[in-house]
Design a protein around this motif. Structure first.
Motif, PDB file in Angstrom:
ATOM      1  N   THR A   1       1.960   4.845   4.342  1.00  0.00           N
ATOM      2  CA  THR A   1       0.934   3.918   3.888  1.00  0.00           C
ATOM      3  C   THR A   1      -0.260   4.680   3.336  1.00  0.00           C
ATOM      4  N   TYR A   2      -0.722   4.190   2.210  1.00  0.00           N
ATOM      5  CA  TYR A   2      -1.840   4.857   1.542  1.00  0.00           C
ATOM      6  C   TYR A   2      -3.172   4.405   2.143  1.00  0.00           C
ATOM      7  N   HIS A   3      -3.959   5.354   2.579  1.00  0.00           N
ATOM      8  CA  HIS A   3      -5.295   5.032   3.077  1.00  0.00           C
ATOM      9  C   HIS A   3      -6.305   5.505   2.055  1.00  0.00           C
TER      10      HIS A   3
ATOM     11  N   MET B   1       2.346  -4.048  12.001  1.00  0.00           N
ATOM     12  CA  MET B   1       1.103  -3.560  11.406  1.00  0.00           C
ATOM     13  C   MET B   1      -0.013  -3.620  12.420  1.00  0.00           C
TER      14      MET B   1
ATOM     15  N   LEU C   1       7.585  -1.570   2.654  1.00  0.00           N
ATOM     16  CA  LEU C   1       6.618  -1.869   3.703  1.00  0.00           C
ATOM     17  C   LEU C   1       6.881  -0.950   4.885  1.00  0.00           C
ATOM     18  N   PRO C   2       5.833  -0.624   5.620  1.00  0.00           N
ATOM     19  CA  PRO C   2       6.053   0.226   6.795  1.00  0.00           C
ATOM     20  C   PRO C   2       6.702  -0.590   7.902  1.00  0.00           C
TER      21      PRO C   2
ATOM     22  N   THR D   1       0.802  -1.211   0.000  1.00  0.00           N
ATOM     23  CA  THR D   1       0.000   0.000   0.000  1.00  0.00           C
ATOM     24  C   THR D   1       0.839   1.267   0.000  1.00  0.00           C
ATOM     25  N   PHE D   2       2.052   1.152  -0.458  1.00  0.00           N
ATOM     26  CA  PHE D   2       2.841   2.379  -0.500  1.00  0.00           C
ATOM     27  C   PHE D   2       2.630   3.072  -1.851  1.00  0.00           C
TER      28      PHE D   2
ATOM     29  N   HIS E   1       3.089   4.719  10.106  1.00  0.00           N
ATOM     30  CA  HIS E   1       2.551   3.824  11.112  1.00  0.00           C
ATOM     31  C   HIS E   1       3.410   3.683  12.334  1.00  0.00           C
TER      32      HIS E   1
ATOM     33  N   TYR F   1      -0.361   4.220  -6.109  1.00  0.00           N
ATOM     34  CA  TYR F   1      -0.001   3.144  -5.204  1.00  0.00           C
ATOM     35  C   TYR F   1       0.336   1.899  -5.997  1.00  0.00           C
TER      36      TYR F   1
ATOM     37  N   ALA G   1      -1.060   0.055  11.258  1.00  0.00           N
ATOM     38  CA  ALA G   1      -1.150   0.000   9.800  1.00  0.00           C
ATOM     39  C   ALA G   1      -2.484  -0.615   9.387  1.00  0.00           C
TER      40      ALA G   1
END
Ligand code: ADP
Ligand code: ZN
Ligand code: ZN
Length: 803
Positions: free
Chosen positions: A524-526, A803, A636-637, A503-504, A535, A557, A748
């Protein structure tokens, strides 16, 4: 000693202590530490574990143990001790720590049976009890007048065994066996007597003329292509006999494994194994890091060390990551040690797991090969513990008792005074740092076997591909090489990260990834709020509509799934035969093995898969490995993202050119200049380690700092925020100046199952009071945590999933 100290199966702060119970005289000789019992608790009757015994209690009126579930203690004294340690380490309830060590079927009350094991010398009193049957209900024993003590003796002698009936159909395994009642000559005669038109019956009898051994009915019918209807008359005529057999459900037992002999070790291997053998001989606890590139012969060192342990009548635990627990791996162990090996992996049914566990307990096997939980194998004379691919995060349990198998291994190694060997081509930074410091003993294998070279790696810059008009997920180089392999009759492995749906947010033009300005972690994309969030800390910002670096509009993304890749691949190379291996195609039992066998039998040109194919595969015909999106993991976060990327590229590359044919690796990436991708392509672990350590130091991450991660969840978002905030404040106030307390931050995965999740992360060097402080927090929220669907606070002292 007629009082038992018991841990009851009520996981809560108030019951996390020993309760005293009287032992009725009939149970006096069976109740001992490690035995599971049923005890009255308030109005209920519940499961408990006997921890110790004593003569007096400070309480006057004791209630009695109502029932004893084990004849042989389920837990050894050593495991009880490990459980205690684990409970302190992870701040979990003692009872949860005991349960995590046991197979599923022992965690609840199941109906018990007694099984007759020994045909000859069956004692008279048992003969009467069993009255010709092979299995009786346990209650028949309880009503028989035979004492528990006597039964225990029979169990110890292997005359009978206590078995747990597992209700579900899948797990209950009794097989019908068919056996000839006549000798081959008589069988031939009866063949003559059979009517000519009874062809199927004749085939069956014919089979037994050739083969006298009994075999499962299922196998017989499929071998002879007949049906039960043809078998029945033969049984009725007394030519064949059918009976039920309680097979120990050894999932590999039906297979013959070719025995393999130890290889004479290379010089490098000898140097590496020597210190291990030394500490075996000295009965000394040492921790070794066996750092060896893929294919350098680590497994051979494991096998020969284990052989040494077996020669001394001791036992060995061999851990491999779940996904590496392939039939190929198992084969190597069964091939070397035959039936002395038990295998524990998640593909087994509860009943099968129990059977394997029981073989360990009964000392019928001396080696266990298994995933994480095999670290609790109830061996009594451990001689060595080996953890292969020690850097794998699957060694960390992520729910309830958050233990790391490596820590348990070292604890058990200390207790048994035996060596622990951690092996990897890409050790965890923490492990390597300890080895460099001298806390662990470093052993190095720098060369591949047979002088095979590591496959050459080509980095493909996907930004260039885009600029040159290639919008596909396959670079031209990779496509050409794939086609070339198909022409040459060689095979390829294509790897796509499981987190393909990452989700980046990344710019397709320049590869720029939006990172948190405070944490060095991809944002991270929401989707819903169209925002980017960090996060770790609470930083957030709106989703940009153009790249801040190059102003391109192609910032978006990032992510694709394996299914999509397969479709595209089939369009681009229609003649390619592709096997796709991911969670979807391997859900059915045995599917994993079947797909790999098909690939091994060259029924496909390309094996396309996720993490599942990264490890342990050893196919000589694979000469090309393609990594489709090396960046997926990198962003990844997670502060371990670079480390994981390095590990994964190295592991996947290791699948190519393992035998005579040379291998090539193509890594597609948007950031070919990133040090983890660069150095992985050069197989330069040492430089990667140096580089990464600098960052870890700068950003206060392990191995320089320890982490504690609190995750708070509740259906009400305000409540979660408030509690997390309180935890943050409390920890900030109580911990020393040196600790960083971060949060509250939405996790996350901010909402799971309609529960909101927030976290607080503590980075610290030395906080001796920390566990006590956390216990106070947990105690404070105890009541709220008991409510159904109420507050949940988890504490992870070695977080891997952030996460
Ligand atoms: P690793 O576990 O480091 O990936 P392996 O133990 O699987 O490496 O070894 C790679 C290959 O080399 C295997 O096929 C193995 O059978 C073979 N091998 C290992 N040690 C020897 C040896 N001393 N002599 C000959 N072949 C060996
Ligand atoms: Zn850009
Ligand atoms: Zn941040």
């Amino acid at each position: 000693m007629n009082i038992a100290k018991v841990i009851v199966d009520v996981p809560s702060q108030n019951t996390n202590r020993l309760f005293d119970y009287g032992i009725p005289s009939k149970y006096l000789h069976v109740v001992q530490p490690g035995v599971r019992v049923i005890v009255p608790f308030g109005p209920r009757k519940i499961l408990g574990y006997v921890i110790s015994m004593t003569d007096h209690s400070e309480f006057n009126k004791l209630r009695n143990i109502e029932d004893v579930l084990d004849i042989t203690p389920a837990l050894t004294p050593e495991l009880l001790q490990v459980g205690k340690w684990l409970s302190n380490q992870t701040l979990s309830y003692y009872v949860s720590c005991l349960q995590v060590m046991l197979p599923q079927v022992l965690k609840a009350k199941y109906r018990k049976e007694l099984w007759k094991l020994n045909e000859e010398d069956f004692p008279e009193e048992l003969e009467q009890l069993f009255a010709g049957r092979g299995v009786i209900d346990y209650s028949e024993f309880e009503n028989s007048g035979i004492t528990y003590q006597q039964l225990r003796k029979y169990v110890d002698e292997g005359v009978v065994d206590v078995h747990y009936e597992v209700k579900s159909r899948e797990t209950k395994k009794t097989t019908t066996i068919v056996e000839p009642l006549l000798d081959p000559l008589q069988l031939e005669e009866s063949l003559e007597d059979l009517p000519k038109q009874a062809t199927k019956q004749r085939v069956i009898v014919g089979y037994f003329v050739e083969h006298q051994e009994p075999l499962p009915k299922k196998n017989l019918l499929s071998l002879t292509n007949t049906s039960a209807a043809s078998l029945k008359p033969l049984v009725e005529q007394g030519i064949l006999k059918e009976y039920k057999q309680e097979v120990l459900r050894d999932p590999y037992g039906h297979r013959e494994f070719e025995r393999s002999a130890p290889f004479p070790l290379t010089e490098e291997q000898q140097e590496a194994i020597h210190p291990i053998l030394h500490s075996l001989a000295d009965r000394k606890h040492d921790v070794f890091l066996l750092h060896g590139v893929t294919g350098s012969g680590k497994t051979e060192i494991y096998l020969q060390s284990i052989q040494k342990v077996l020669d001394e009548d001791k036992e060995a635990i061999m851990l491999v990551p779940e996904i590496a627990l392939t039939p190929q791996m198992v084969e190597r162990f069964k091939g070397r040690f035959g039936s002395k090996v038990a295998v524990l992996h998640s593909g087994l049914s509860a009943g099968e797991k129990y059977d394997e566990w029981r073989k360990i307990q009964r000392e019928e096997v001396h080696v266990v090969v298994g995933a994480r939980s095999a670290i609790f194998a109830p061996f009594k004379n451990l001689g060595i513990i080996i953890i292969d691919e020690e850097h794998e995060s699957s060694y960390k349990q992520e729910d309830r008792t958050r233990y790391h198998a490596r820590d348990v291994a070292i604890e058990r190694g200390k207790i048994h005074s035996c060596p622990v060997v951690l092996g990897s081509a890409t050790p965890a930074l923490e492990t390597y740092a300890r080895a460099v410091k001298g806390n662990y003993h470093m052993l190095t294998l720098s060369k591949r076997m047979n002088n095979a070279s590591m496959p050459s790696t080509e980095l493909i810059d996907m930004r260039d591909e885009l600029h040159q008009g290639n919008r596909s997920m396959f670079s031209r180089v990779l496509l050409d090489k794939l086609k070339d392999r198909i022409d040459r009759g060689e095979q390829a492995v294509l790897f796509l990260n499981r987190r393909g749906y990452a989700t980046f947010v990344m710019c397709r033009d320049c590869g720029h990834v939006k990172e948190c300005p405070h944490c060095d972690i991809a944002l991270t994309y929401h989707r819903r709020q169209e925002r980017l969030k960090c996060h770790y800390c609470s930083h957030e910002e709106p989703m940009p509509n153009q790249c801040p670096e190059c102003e391109s509009k192609t910032i978006r993304y990032f992510g694709t799934g394996t299914q999509k890749v397969e479709e595209v691949l089939q369009e681009l190379i229609p003649e390619a035969r592709v096997i796709r291996m991911d969670v979807d195609t391997t859900r059915k039992k045995g599917a994993h093995e079947r797909l790999l066998n098909d690939f091994g039998d060259k029924k496909a040109d390309i094996l396309l898969g996720t993490q599942m194919i990264a490890k342990g595969l050893d196919f000589g015909n694979v000469t090309l490995v393609g990594i489709l999106a090396a960046d997926a993991l990198l962003n990844l976060p997670d502060f371990r993202a670079s480390e994981k990327t390095f590990q994964l590229i190295t592991q996947v590359s290791g699948r190519a050119g393992r035998h005579k044919l040379a291998g090539e690796v193509v890594v597609q990436t948007y950031t070919p200049e990133h040090y983890s991708i660069q150095l992985a392509s050069e197989y330069d672990y040492e430089s990667f380690f140096q580089e990464e350590m600098k960052l870890r130091k700068g950003f206060h991450y392990p191995p320089y700092y320890f982490l504690t991660l609190f995750t708070v969840s509740h259906p009400n978002q305000l409540k979660v925020q408030e509690v997390t905030q309180k935890i943050v404040q409390f920890m900030r106030k109580k911990l020393s100046e040196e600790a960083d307390v971060l949060g509250p931050t939405p996790s996350a995965l901010t909402r799971i199952n309609n529960r909101y999740r927030y976290q607080c992360m503590v980075k610290y060097k030395d906080e001796p009071e920390q566990r006590k402080l956390i216990q106070r927090i947990l105690h404070y929220y105890e009541d709220e945590m008991k409510e159904e669907n109420g507050l949940q606070i988890t504490v992870d002292f070695q977080p891997y999933q952030l996460m």
